[in-house]
Design an enzyme around this catalytic site. Structure first.
Site, PDB file in Angstrom:
ATOM      1  N   GLY A 150       0.819  -1.222   0.000  1.00  0.00           N
ATOM      2  CA  GLY A 150       0.000   0.000   0.000  1.00  0.00           C
ATOM      3  C   GLY A 150       0.847   1.263   0.000  1.00  0.00           C
ATOM      4  O   GLY A 150       2.014   1.257   0.371  1.00  0.00           O
ATOM      5  N   ARG A 182      -2.316   8.753   3.522  1.00  0.00           N
ATOM      6  CA  ARG A 182      -2.465   9.722   4.621  1.00  0.00           C
ATOM      7  C   ARG A 182      -1.150  10.062   5.331  1.00  0.00           C
ATOM      8  O   ARG A 182      -1.111  10.942   6.169  1.00  0.00           O
ATOM      9  CB  ARG A 182      -3.508   9.206   5.625  1.00  0.00           C
ATOM     10  N   ASP A 223       2.426  -2.456   8.155  1.00  0.00           N
ATOM     11  CA  ASP A 223       2.059  -1.239   8.888  1.00  0.00           C
ATOM     12  C   ASP A 223       1.386  -1.550  10.216  1.00  0.00           C
ATOM     13  O   ASP A 223       0.751  -0.701  10.819  1.00  0.00           O
ATOM     14  CB  ASP A 223       1.154  -0.342   8.027  1.00  0.00           C
ATOM     15  N   LYS A 228      34.153   8.642  18.097  1.00  0.00           N
ATOM     16  CA  LYS A 228      33.670   7.970  16.892  1.00  0.00           C
ATOM     17  C   LYS A 228      34.701   6.950  16.442  1.00  0.00           C
ATOM     18  O   LYS A 228      35.880   7.276  16.355  1.00  0.00           O
ATOM     19  CB  LYS A 228      33.452   8.998  15.773  1.00  0.00           C
ATOM     20  N   TYR A 236      37.601  15.413  21.167  1.00  0.00           N
ATOM     21  CA  TYR A 236      37.129  14.602  20.044  1.00  0.00           C
ATOM     22  C   TYR A 236      38.129  13.488  19.786  1.00  0.00           C
ATOM     23  O   TYR A 236      39.301  13.738  19.487  1.00  0.00           O
ATOM     24  CB  TYR A 236      36.976  15.458  18.777  1.00  0.00           C
ATOM     25  N   ASN A 269      45.297   8.751  29.968  1.00  0.00           N
ATOM     26  CA  ASN A 269      44.477   9.905  30.317  1.00  0.00           C
ATOM     27  C   ASN A 269      44.540  10.921  29.185  1.00  0.00           C
ATOM     28  O   ASN A 269      45.629  11.327  28.764  1.00  0.00           O
ATOM     29  CB  ASN A 269      45.006  10.532  31.615  1.00  0.00           C
ATOM     30  N   TYR A 299      41.128  13.787   9.812  1.00  0.00           N
ATOM     31  CA  TYR A 299      40.624  13.955   8.442  1.00  0.00           C
ATOM     32  C   TYR A 299      41.451  14.997   7.711  1.00  0.00           C
ATOM     33  O   TYR A 299      41.610  16.121   8.196  1.00  0.00           O
ATOM     34  CB  TYR A 299      39.151  14.396   8.538  1.00  0.00           C
ATOM     35  N   SER A 355      46.505  18.684  28.088  1.00  0.00           N
ATOM     36  CA  SER A 355      45.308  19.402  27.645  1.00  0.00           C
ATOM     37  C   SER A 355      45.574  20.107  26.323  1.00  0.00           C
ATOM     38  O   SER A 355      46.663  20.617  26.092  1.00  0.00           O
ATOM     39  CB  SER A 355      44.921  20.453  28.686  1.00  0.00           C
TER      40      SER A 355
HETATM   41  C1  UD1 Z   1      -8.288  -4.700   6.663  1.00  0.00           C
HETATM   42  C2  UD1 Z   1      -9.349  -5.795   6.766  1.00  0.00           C
HETATM   43  C3  UD1 Z   1     -10.296  -5.499   7.928  1.00  0.00           C
HETATM   44  C4  UD1 Z   1      -9.503  -5.336   9.193  1.00  0.00           C
HETATM   45  C5  UD1 Z   1      -8.408  -4.291   9.023  1.00  0.00           C
HETATM   46  C6  UD1 Z   1      -7.500  -4.278  10.234  1.00  0.00           C
HETATM   47  C7  UD1 Z   1      -9.645  -6.505   4.447  1.00  0.00           C
HETATM   48  C8  UD1 Z   1     -10.497  -6.433   3.258  1.00  0.00           C
HETATM   49  N1  UD1 Z   1     -10.065  -5.838   5.510  1.00  0.00           N
HETATM   50  O1  UD1 Z   1      -8.990  -3.515   6.339  1.00  0.00           O
HETATM   51  O2  UD1 Z   1     -11.220  -6.556   8.071  1.00  0.00           O
HETATM   52  O3  UD1 Z   1     -10.372  -4.992  10.264  1.00  0.00           O
HETATM   53  O4  UD1 Z   1      -7.588  -4.594   7.880  1.00  0.00           O
HETATM   54  O5  UD1 Z   1      -6.590  -3.226  10.122  1.00  0.00           O
HETATM   55  O6  UD1 Z   1      -8.638  -7.181   4.451  1.00  0.00           O
HETATM   56  N2  UD1 Z   1      -2.559  -4.177   1.109  1.00  0.00           N
HETATM   57  C9  UD1 Z   1      -1.768  -4.608   0.087  1.00  0.00           C
HETATM   58  N3  UD1 Z   1      -2.332  -4.764  -1.153  1.00  0.00           N
HETATM   59  C10 UD1 Z   1      -3.638  -4.503  -1.391  1.00  0.00           C
HETATM   60  C11 UD1 Z   1      -4.438  -4.055  -0.336  1.00  0.00           C
HETATM   61  C12 UD1 Z   1      -3.867  -3.903   0.910  1.00  0.00           C
HETATM   62  O7  UD1 Z   1      -0.567  -4.856   0.268  1.00  0.00           O
HETATM   63  O8  UD1 Z   1      -4.062  -4.690  -2.537  1.00  0.00           O
HETATM   64  C13 UD1 Z   1      -1.958  -3.986   2.436  1.00  0.00           C
HETATM   65  C14 UD1 Z   1      -1.996  -2.519   2.827  1.00  0.00           C
HETATM   66  O9  UD1 Z   1      -0.770  -1.898   2.464  1.00  0.00           O
HETATM   67  C15 UD1 Z   1      -2.161  -2.592   4.314  1.00  0.00           C
HETATM   68  C16 UD1 Z   1      -2.910  -3.893   4.555  1.00  0.00           C
HETATM   69  O10 UD1 Z   1      -2.739  -4.660   3.391  1.00  0.00           O
HETATM   70  O11 UD1 Z   1      -0.934  -2.694   4.970  1.00  0.00           O
HETATM   71  C17 UD1 Z   1      -4.366  -3.703   4.897  1.00  0.00           C
HETATM   72  O12 UD1 Z   1      -5.025  -3.092   3.820  1.00  0.00           O
HETATM   73  P1  UD1 Z   1      -6.100  -1.949   4.021  1.00  0.00           P
HETATM   74  O13 UD1 Z   1      -6.586  -1.533   2.709  1.00  0.00           O
HETATM   75  O14 UD1 Z   1      -5.566  -0.916   4.932  1.00  0.00           O
HETATM   76  O15 UD1 Z   1      -7.245  -2.758   4.755  1.00  0.00           O
HETATM   77  P2  UD1 Z   1      -8.270  -2.183   5.798  1.00  0.00           P
HETATM   78  O16 UD1 Z   1      -9.291  -1.404   5.082  1.00  0.00           O
HETATM   79  O17 UD1 Z   1      -7.554  -1.542   6.906  1.00  0.00           O
HETATM   80 CA    CA Z   2      -5.597  -0.396   7.322  1.00  0.00          CA
END
Ligand code: UD1
Ligand code: CA
Length: 449
Positions: free
Chosen positions: A11, A15, A105, A333, A348, A359, A369, A387
């Site tokens: 992902g 945000r 994440d 370092k 340093y 000492n 350097y 010193s």
């Molecule tokens: C998901 C779950 C939800 C759960 C929540 C917990 C699904 C459909 N829903 O929702 O039930 O309560 O997590 O946090 O699974 N990712 C990919 N590839 C994709 C889609 C997502 O790698 O195609 C990764 C995202 O980067 C992220 C994770 O999967 O790290 C979760 O995806 P996200 O879209 O955030 O799912 P949620 O809507 O949070």
């Molecule tokens: Ca999520």
């Protein structure tokens, strides 16, 4: 049971408002991805597969920096969590065992929880990690009947009755790897988001006569990071947890909330950490060492009985032997200080070896350097560096040798010798008095005129 980890990290993390992929943002100096991978390590996985997409090259490099054996697969379009896990298929070829799906994440899943999940697989074909949410918000909801997990419904697709359920989906799933891949192949995207939902495998499994169950964990473990504010919150709770663990292990923290640790900080029992000490990555502090207030340490090793600070800076490669003292405004370092060596003030020491018992006087600098190359300074045992000595490297000071204060030392000094590298003092009798008289007379004349 052999285990394969599948870690979703494709992902973008919109945000975060960042050019850096979300999973590479750091908590306690380690990318979130590493935290997730580290949690999984406790299961001694036979394979770790990271699903990358957004900025895949950077994500792959980071995954392999943590675990050179990690396999990376690319999900070029993010079509949903089920689609993401399906991409791991080719890397699961020939693998016989369980797969556990983790998230780059979601850095705080504990090792105990993952072990519970691996164990729960003895009872259920599909095991989902759930938690009681204080505020279930937009999490997917777990629909259960007694011990059995019936299905998972995404918030967007849930009825009011289902939204009233407080048991939520963490997203973490365990199942036999081959079964998981075959369940994923049946997932469709006919839902409110038009995505392939990983949670749909529960209903598909049950339709095949397989069973699904829930393992519970604390909500704090499933904490995900979606914004800078959440990243700061995750950092705070991680620091809180490290401080608690260190104190439980017998480390004195005088003002725990003022000290900041790295994910890999190691501190021995009975070490004492004064307020406002910052640890970067790669620090080991042995038992009974004392780190005084306002010091900054990274990539260094401090041995038993050493005292560091206040206001000391230890940079990568600083290696302090037992009972060394490093005082205020001293920077070290890539340098070794032998047992009992002291550098107490304003110094340093870079690219240096300091023998035991030596000492280092206030204001000493290793001039390491030349603008292009770094050079080493070697100081023997029980040497005394006066010193304000400038040690112009490469240079060697022998055992028991001495340098005069204010010396610029450009040549090696033999053991036991005194080296003076400074202008000889001259004295002019009465000169100061005559000079002052002349200057005062000049000023008096100016004031009159
Ligand atoms: C998901 C779950 C939800 C759960 C929540 C917990 C699904 C459909 N829903 O929702 O039930 O309560 O997590 O946090 O699974 N990712 C990919 N590839 C994709 C889609 C997502 O790698 O195609 C990764 C995202 O980067 C992220 C994770 O999967 O790290 C979760 O995806 P996200 O879209 O955030 O799912 P949620 O809507 O949070
Ligand atoms: Ca999520």
């Amino acid at each position: 049971m052999s285990i394969a980890l599948i870690i979703l990290a494709a992902g973008k993390g919109t945000r975060m408002e960042s050019d850096l992929p979300k999973v590479l943002h750091r908590i306690a100096h380690a990318p979130m991805l590493w935290h997730a991978m580290r949690a999984g390590q406790s299961l001694e996985p036979a394979r770790s597969i990271v699903v990358a997409g957004h900025e895949a090259e950077q994500v792959a490099a980071s995954a392999q920096a943590f675990d050179p054996e990690a396999r990376v697969v690319i999900q070029s379009e993010q079509l949903g969590t089920a689609h993401a896990v399906l991409q791991a298929g080719p890397e699961l070829e020939g693998f016989d065992g369980d797969a556990i799906v983790l998230y780059g994440d979601t850095p705080f899943i504990s090792q105990d929880t993952l072990e519970d999940m691996a164990r729960a697989r003895a009872e259920h074909d599909v095991v989902v990690l759930g938690f009681e949410a204080a505020d279930p918000g937009r999490y997917g909801r777990l629909v259960t009947e007694g011990d059995a997990l019936i299905r998972i419904v995404e918030y967007k697709d849930a009825t009011d009755e289902e939204r009233a359920i407080s048991l939520c989906n963490s997203g973490v799933v365990a199942a036999d790897a081959a079964t998981l891949q075959s369940l994923l192949a049946e997932v469709k995207n006919d839902n409110a988001a038009g995505e392939y939902y990983l949670p749909d495998i529960v209903e598909i499994a049950r339709a095949r006569g397989l069973s699904a169950g829930v393992v519970h964990c604390a909500e704090a473990e499933t904490l995900g990071v979606n914004s800078r504010a959440e990243l700061a919150g995750a950092e705070a709770s991680f620091q809180q947890a490290i401080r608690a663990r260190l104190m439980a292990d017998g480390v004195t923290l005088q003002a725990p909330e003022t000290c900041w640790f790295a994910w890999d900080t190691v501190i021995g029992r009975d070490a004492e950490i004064e307020p406002n000490v910052i640890f970067g990555p790669g620090v080991t502090i042995e038992s009974g060492a004392r780190i005084r207030a306002f010091s900054h340490l990274e990539g260094c090793h401090v041995s038993r009985g050493a005292i560091v600070g206040p206001f000391a800076r230890l940079r990568p490669g600083a290696e302090l032997a037992e009972h060394t003292h490093v005082g205020n405004f001293v920077e070290i370092k890539n340098a070794y200080l032998g047992e009992g060596a002291k550098a107490n003030h304003l110094t340093y020491l870079g690219d240096a070896d300091i023998g035991e018992g030596s000492n280092i006087g206030a204001g000493t600098i290793t001039c390491n350097y030349d603008g292009v190359f770094k050079h080493r300074t070697t100081i023997g045992r029980n040497a005394f560096i006066g010193s304000d000595t400038m040690l112009v490297a490469p240079v060697t000071i022998g055992d028991g040798a001495m340098t005069g204060s204010g010396s610029v030392i450009t040549d090696d000094v033999a053991p036991g010798a005194l080296a003076l590298g400074r202008a000889k003092q001259v004295e002019k009798a009465g000169f100061a008095t005559r000079l002052f008289d002349m200057l005062k007379a000049k000023k008096a004349k100016q004031n009159k005129g």
